[in-house]
Design a protein around this motif. Structure first.
Motif, short mmCIF file in Angstrom:
data_model
loop_
_atom_site.label_atom_id
_atom_site.label_comp_id
_atom_site.label_asym_id
_atom_site.label_seq_id
_atom_site.Cartn_x
_atom_site.Cartn_y
_atom_site.Cartn_z
N THR A 25 0.88 -1.16 0.00
CA THR A 25 0.00 0.00 0.00
C THR A 25 0.92 1.21 0.00
O THR A 25 2.02 1.17 0.57
CB THR A 25 -0.94 0.04 1.22
OG1 THR A 25 -0.15 0.04 2.40
CG2 THR A 25 -1.89 -1.15 1.23
N SER A 49 -3.78 0.29 -2.83
CA SER A 49 -3.52 -1.07 -2.34
C SER A 49 -3.40 -2.01 -3.53
O SER A 49 -4.36 -2.17 -4.30
CB SER A 49 -4.67 -1.53 -1.44
OG SER A 49 -4.60 -2.93 -1.24
N GLU A 98 -6.02 -4.85 -3.33
CA GLU A 98 -7.35 -4.45 -3.79
C GLU A 98 -7.42 -4.37 -5.31
O GLU A 98 -8.43 -4.76 -5.91
CB GLU A 98 -7.75 -3.11 -3.17
CG GLU A 98 -8.06 -3.20 -1.69
CD GLU A 98 -8.34 -1.84 -1.06
OE1 GLU A 98 -8.54 -0.84 -1.79
OE2 GLU A 98 -8.34 -1.78 0.19
#
Length: 184
Positions: free
Chosen positions: A36, A49, A52
């Motif tokens: 991140t 991220s 993600e």
């Protein structure tokens, strides 16, 4: 004549050192470090991220030496121009450099044309994790691009200080991913 040959060999060795400043430690099939980082898109900052992004499909992570340098601006512009092609294949793009977030916020508008995010890695932990640190100039990331499959593994990588082929090679690599990986 011997001096001329010695001089040529020294010049070739110097050129080889400049063009081959690091080796990609992450090979095809290797897992990548999930990270991140503070990032900017269209001048706005947010927390990016990788995990993600990978949950939505493949990710092109490209490292570049310095925002606003000529070659880095050329490369960012090329990624911006091709972003619709990456998106159509279900892939996203993130640029990473050791620049501060303020510099990258401006770069995200100017060179990236507000089309994809760029992440700040001032501590160089992401850069080192992907073995993208320029050996001859350790304050900078090398120009190194990866295609990361949704499973978090390297599908392809390309390293060259010349920015001209990175977008083309990354696009071709995303196209070559199995359909389940390319359009998740």
């Amino acid at each position: 004549m011997a001096r001329s040959l010695t001089h040529r060999i020294a010049c070739l060795a110097f050129f080889a050192a400049l063009t081959n400043t690091t080796w990609a430690a992450l090979d095809i099939g290797d897992p990548v470090p999930k990270f991140t980082a503070n990032a900017a898109l269209g001048g706005k900052t947010f927390r990016y991220s990788l995990a993600e992004a990978l949950a939505k499909g493949p990710v092109v992570v490209y490292f570049f030496p310095a925002a606003d340098s000529s070659d880095c601006s050329i490369e960012a512009h090329a990624f911006a121009e091709a972003i619709d092609q990456f998106t159509a294949l279900g892939a996203s793009v993130i640029g990473v450099s050791a620049d501060d977030i303020g510099t990258l916020s401006k770069f995200s508008v100017k060179s990236c044309q507000s089309r994809f995010p760029v992440a700040s890695d001032e501590g160089k932990t992401v850069i080192q994790g992907f073995d993208a640190l320029m050996q001859t100039r350790p304050d900078f990331a090398n120009r190194l691009s990866y295609v990361i499959a949704p499973n978090g593994k390297v599908a392809y990588y390309y390293q060259n200080l010349n920015p001209d082929k990175h977008v083309e090679r990354m696009l071709n690599a995303v196209k070559a991913l199995p359909k389940t990986s390319a359009a998740k």
